[in-house]
Design a protein around this motif. Structure first.
Motif, short mmCIF file in Angstrom:
data_model
loop_
_atom_site.label_atom_id
_atom_site.label_comp_id
_atom_site.label_asym_id
_atom_site.label_seq_id
_atom_site.Cartn_x
_atom_site.Cartn_y
_atom_site.Cartn_z
N ARG A 67 -5.80 -4.28 6.82
CA ARG A 67 -4.42 -4.67 7.08
C ARG A 67 -4.25 -4.89 8.58
O ARG A 67 -4.67 -4.05 9.39
CB ARG A 67 -3.50 -3.55 6.61
CG ARG A 67 -2.06 -3.95 6.51
CD ARG A 67 -1.29 -2.93 5.69
NE ARG A 67 -1.13 -1.69 6.41
CZ ARG A 67 -1.07 -0.49 5.85
NH1 ARG A 67 -1.20 -0.35 4.54
NH2 ARG A 67 -0.90 0.59 6.57
N TYR A 75 4.08 -6.56 12.28
CA TYR A 75 3.58 -6.90 10.95
C TYR A 75 4.32 -6.18 9.83
O TYR A 75 4.44 -6.70 8.72
CB TYR A 75 2.07 -6.61 10.90
CG TYR A 75 1.40 -7.16 9.67
CD1 TYR A 75 1.39 -8.53 9.41
CD2 TYR A 75 0.78 -6.31 8.76
CE1 TYR A 75 0.78 -9.04 8.27
CE2 TYR A 75 0.16 -6.81 7.63
CZ TYR A 75 0.17 -8.18 7.39
OH TYR A 75 -0.44 -8.67 6.26
N ASP A 96 0.85 -1.18 0.00
CA ASP A 96 0.00 0.00 0.00
C ASP A 96 0.89 1.24 0.00
O ASP A 96 2.00 1.21 0.53
CB ASP A 96 -0.90 -0.01 1.24
CG ASP A 96 -1.79 -1.25 1.28
OD1 ASP A 96 -2.33 -1.62 0.22
OD2 ASP A 96 -1.92 -1.85 2.37
N ARG A 152 6.51 -6.47 4.98
CA ARG A 152 6.31 -5.65 3.78
C ARG A 152 7.20 -6.14 2.65
O ARG A 152 8.41 -6.26 2.80
CB ARG A 152 6.68 -4.21 4.10
CG ARG A 152 5.69 -3.53 5.04
CD ARG A 152 6.29 -2.23 5.53
NE ARG A 152 5.29 -1.43 6.27
CZ ARG A 152 5.58 -0.32 6.92
NH1 ARG A 152 6.84 0.15 6.93
NH2 ARG A 152 4.64 0.35 7.54
N ARG A 178 3.46 -11.97 3.39
CA ARG A 178 2.42 -10.94 3.43
C ARG A 178 1.33 -11.21 2.40
O ARG A 178 0.12 -11.14 2.71
CB ARG A 178 3.09 -9.59 3.18
CG ARG A 178 2.18 -8.46 2.78
CD ARG A 178 1.43 -7.90 3.99
NE ARG A 178 0.68 -6.72 3.57
CZ ARG A 178 1.15 -5.48 3.64
NH1 ARG A 178 2.33 -5.22 4.15
NH2 ARG A 178 0.40 -4.47 3.24
N MET A 195 -7.98 -1.47 1.39
CA MET A 195 -6.91 -2.45 1.59
C MET A 195 -7.27 -3.80 0.95
O MET A 195 -6.57 -4.79 1.15
CB MET A 195 -6.64 -2.66 3.09
CG MET A 195 -6.13 -1.41 3.78
SD MET A 195 -4.52 -0.86 3.16
CE MET A 195 -4.41 0.73 3.99
N GLU A 218 2.38 2.60 3.24
CA GLU A 218 3.53 1.83 3.73
C GLU A 218 4.80 2.19 2.98
O GLU A 218 5.89 2.25 3.54
CB GLU A 218 3.30 0.34 3.54
CG GLU A 218 2.12 -0.21 4.26
CD GLU A 218 1.94 -1.67 3.94
OE1 GLU A 218 2.24 -2.50 4.83
OE2 GLU A 218 1.51 -2.00 2.81
N GLU A 223 -2.54 -12.21 3.54
CA GLU A 223 -3.67 -11.33 3.22
C GLU A 223 -4.64 -12.00 2.25
O GLU A 223 -5.84 -11.73 2.29
CB GLU A 223 -3.16 -9.98 2.70
CG GLU A 223 -2.38 -9.26 3.81
CD GLU A 223 -2.07 -7.81 3.54
OE1 GLU A 223 -2.27 -7.35 2.39
OE2 GLU A 223 -1.60 -7.13 4.49
N SER A 258 -2.93 -4.78 12.19
CA SER A 258 -2.19 -3.74 12.92
C SER A 258 -2.39 -3.96 14.40
O SER A 258 -3.28 -4.71 14.81
CB SER A 258 -2.72 -2.36 12.52
OG SER A 258 -4.02 -2.18 13.06
#
Lengths: 466, 466, 466
Positions: free
Chosen positions: C127, C102, A444, C106, C111, C1, A447, C115, C129
């Motif tokens: 997302r 988390y 995203d 990235r 990831r 997201m 990020e 997701e 968090s």
């Protein structure tokens, strides 16, 4: 011929737009330069830089190695000979020779760095050529006398927040003391680089050891030798050092029992160690340095994998660091195991490993750094401090180690004017990489903004404890 | 199904536009083919090519190795057996088998080369398939009788300016003499390839040495052996040769003292040398050849790193060059040092090194070529003579060595009809690479135009002294 | 997201459009999962999955190794200790710790997989968090009780057509029997993984051999040992197995004369074999397994090149498979030659080779697989089961080996919920690669459609004989 404001950003419109937004946020962040080779004397005495050739050609092994590869003698480029033999001393003639061969640098990072400095420091937006060489020489030479072109002014103009130098273990760090004593606001810290007293294959090793024992007053035993290092590390740390640096032929580490290490030291000290024993001594010392880092908190950097002084003739005539250091295949997975067995699981230790062997990125280094708490990956280095080199590094390491097991960028340079250029390239390449991840849906954008700042600034500051 | 005029150019509109402009300037430049394996007899006797299978399948190890990998016996493809045993002789049935498996070549360079030849030589714009196989066979077979399809006519049609063949050290070069005697305007030059009299592991080595001493009348000593090479090199040079070529298992070089080399030669000549001594002999001979190149000006090419005849069963049945030569890990940094110590600093010598180990591009070869005046990098070779292979080569070598330490393209082929196709691919891939550098601001477009011509034409012509 | 519907497709509009068309055809093809590590018990007993931490964190070494690399103790993540010592047992606290870190993921495949599962299985488009960790935990935990979340329901929902498990040679395959006895329509087949009775360096090797001889009633000789393997392979084959799997430190193979192999076995059985002999035994057994594959038709998989349990401290505390297996340099060209001499030319045999050393893709593996009829390349594996890893694999292997010497995708996972995510990534990356070849004129789009289905479905089904 002015610098393209979108240089190194993605070509695709969508990704370019993302990259522009990312880069706009990091372009002007302060520069943290935690590993480099600028002269502490520059900051201490703040002298004017000499002529354009002495600034851009004579000290830059990226530049003169390329010209040498195409038949230009180093003598003609003013590179000093070991024997003091005659070399070109007319900066203008050296500069003209550089200009005459300027096309060699097409597509190289040297070209990007040089033109960034020309434009941002000297306001020159022309491409160097035989035709304009004299005029540009005069313009640069004329500017070099300005107060604004001296190191301290450039430090501010470049937005440097902190910069590390690299200093031999025996160095008295007098320039560093002078910087502090001067009250100047710049932050210049030394780095403990003990290769000359650790590597028995270095010319002058025995004399360097003599000096180390002299300086510290320690006994000439293994224990005394280790104590001497501790003393010198403390000396450096007291002057601001946050890191050590180790340039070894290989990444080999060892963890011998103390009596074996002591016996090994004795043969090394006596000058009777064979090649394997000398390699084992270097290996043992990396682990000892890691132990000391655990004790004193200095970050440890390991730079292995370069065959130094590959060209014997050139070495004999011109000495070290003349562009003939050639990378070779480097193992990490077996080599680092002894050291990692000692400190690898300790999150309070930071060991930063560099490589010149890209095959190790995805195969060994990312998997190691993506597991051991103490291990971090240094940025692509030397021949890989380049747009493609950085792109390949991110693509090969990030999926396994993420970016948080890397340490941002360091410029590793003795070319002061190239510092902002190198950080500019790194920030652009990282933003381009992030923008592509955003554009193809892997990240995203919010990020990516956070990561761009991490890569440009926070990771280096934090990893090096600056 | 006609060839896409933008094939291999960048997909992005902006970069594609730049690439089109670059390619338009180099598309029709003359072909300099300084390294290849076409038959000198073709140019001397100018025969018609036989049927389509004999043209495209039977002699092309790229083609038949892929079919073999999917279970098609080489016998069914007409590949001759060493023992003269029965193989398919009906060209049409071989062609049908090729057509039936044509999908295997999707995404391979063989596909690009084949379709380029189909369209530009035979005007065929259909994709080969089981359905049209017979019709295309007839069409090609019918065309092969035309005068315009003979080698000399194709030489002109392809725009070849000069082409080198590869010839054993013992070859009398009679076809080359015949070409010259014929008064034909084409330039076909031999290349000195002495592996059969240099590599003790080659079958027939002892007999080849006998023949070498016979031919030259030299004494069967180390000195005589070297003199024999000098004689043969002169013989080749007198017939237009500008280069030598050396296919070795590794890049190892050595520089023994003369008495040691002489003793080594004696064991090799006696057939008593063990594996290590045979490897050392090859190593020593590379350095000797480099010395001779310094004396006679022939450009030296080294092609290391292939494990020849990996498949013992296939070798026994079909002999050399049947697609079972497999690259292996190749060291250059240590291996080349002895040779480079002798000639590496001499700008009048040209040593061109090839690799099949891509890991060496950025790690060893670009740093070496970006330093030593005598060293140049050959183009991506064999399995890497491909769009992705060429792109990776440029991306991995240019930042360190630039393009001026590379030698342009060579097609390295025995498939005459694929020559223009291979140069077409290389020119497109290089233009695509340059266009991306222009589009992301690393090059100015005027420079890219100059570089495109360098890469397509001048570098090969100049490096090979043609 | 929410997941980007174009994720991993090319950024360029034209190529993206092609890729969308390709992906639309393969997105919903059945999943063939010929190599993986899900539990047969899941399909036999169809239990509910436990809490979110036990589902996503505790068993996933991709997840906990990354957190460990940043200083999170494995104990805090609930990873069980070998000694049964205390570890975190509160799933919610483990989940919160995961959420707090988390950002480490990235740009990683973990990831993407996580997701994908969140959104497609649980309908969560946020997302993770620290802020929403509790809420998401409750939502997932709540859903896990649903019948639709049990393994058999998910098997159908994921569109799985067949799935292989990996089972030790001594396993009684009771769960597999139970699955069949249950009459359920799912196809779950075992895979013969004999490492524990083949690798003398495995802890418990001697006891495992005892058990093997017990189970099969064979004599404790080389002949008996081989017969025992044949018996167990037949046992697996009778329960649906179509393949074997071999995880070895290196790819070394050997083909000893029978008396030498028998003598070697005796020293191994006696526990007196040294390291070289143990390696030779593993090497010999790969060739024996290849011979057995020729006889019984089981496809053979070789997974070499991982240095297992690199972190001694971690291994002592937490045992196998805790993220500390590190790839190392792997030779194939010399190592596989003995095995290939035996079965390499037999098109009825299928040997699938995997690698963790990307340098081998273009240098050794593609040339080998593009020649030997018995050899196929496994998909990019482990650290390379990722968008960039897959792209590099296709770019490095396809020009030499084509796609038809590769075997499609396999997910190789014990994380059941990530299976569709992993196939989704593979299908997208392959479609993106094909779309670029179409867009730059290397392929026709009709072929790309055919290839997309081959890559997503047919190659795996056919290569593994499922």
């Amino acid at each position: 011929m002015a610098l393209n404001p979108d240089r190194l950003l993605p070509i695709e419109a969508e990704a370019r737009a993302v990259a522009r937004r990312l880069f706009a946020e990091v372009e002007r962040l302060p520069i943290v330069s935690p590993h480099g080779h600028t002269e502490p004397e520059w900051y201490a005495r703040n002298p004017a830089f000499p002529d354009p050739a002495a600034l851009f050609v004579i000290p830059d092994h990226y530049i003169f190695r390329m010209l040498y590869s195409q038949g230009v003698p180093l003598e003609a480029l003013g590179v000093p000979r070991v024997d003091g033999g005659p070399v070109e001393t007319d900066g203008r003639r050296i500069w003209q020779l550089f200009a005459a061969h300027y096309r060699l640098f097409r597509g190289t990072p040297s070209r990007l760095w040089f033109e960034h400095a020309l434009e941002t420091v000297f306001g020159i937006e022309e491409r160097l050529s035989p035709e304009n060489a004299d005029r540009l020489y005069d313009r640069i030479a004329g500017a070099l006398g300005d107060e604004a072109m001296r190191p301290r002014a450039l430090y501010d103009r470049f937005g440097i927040e902190a910069i590390a130098t690299t200093d031999g273990a025996l160095d008295d760090l007098a320039h560093h003391d002078a910087i502090r004593a001067s009250g100047w606001h710049g932050r210049v810290v030394p780095t403990y680089r003990p290769d000359a007293v650790v590597d028995p294959d270095r010319p002058g090793f025995a004399a360097a050891l003599d000096r180390l024992f002299d300086l510290t007053g320690e006994a000439e035993t293994w224990e005394g030798y280790l104590a001497a290092h501790r003393t010198r590390r403390a000396y450096f740390k007291a002057r601001g050092a946050t890191a050590t640096d180790h340039g070894h032929p290989t990444a080999l580490t060892a963890d011998l029992a103390t009596p074996d290490a002591a016996a090994l030291f004795d043969t090394v000290r006596a000058g009777t160690a064979d090649a394997a024993a000398r390699e084992l001594f270097r290996a043992q010392m990396l682990t000892e340095m890691a132990r000391m880092s655990r004790d004193d908190g200095l970050v440890m950097q390991i730079h292995p994998g370069s065959v130094r002084n590959h060209n014997a003739l050139l070495f004999q005539r011109f000495g070290f660091d003349k562009g003939a250091d050639i990378p070779s295949r480097t193992d990490y997975v077996h080599a680092l195991r002894p050291l990692l067995s000692v400190v690898g699981n300790d999150p309070s230790v930071t060991v930063i490993v560099f490589t010149l062997d890209e095959a190790a990125y995805s195969r060994e280094l990312a998997p190691l750094a993506g597991h051991y708490p103490a291990l971090r990956l240094g940025p692509p280095w030397w021949f890989f401090d380049s747009a493609e080199g950085m792109r390949r590094f991110r693509e090969a390491t990030s999926e396994t180690a993420g970016i948080y097991n890397t340490v941002g960028f360091n410029d590793d340079t003795r070319a002061f004017l190239s510092i902002p250029a190198r950080h500019d390239v790194a920030r652009r390449v990282d933003c381009a990489w992030l923008a592509r991840l955003v554009s193809d849906g892997r990240l995203d954008e919010d990020e990516a903004h956070d990561m761009a700042t991490d890569l440009a600034y926070r990771l280096a500051r934090d990893a090096y404890r600056l």
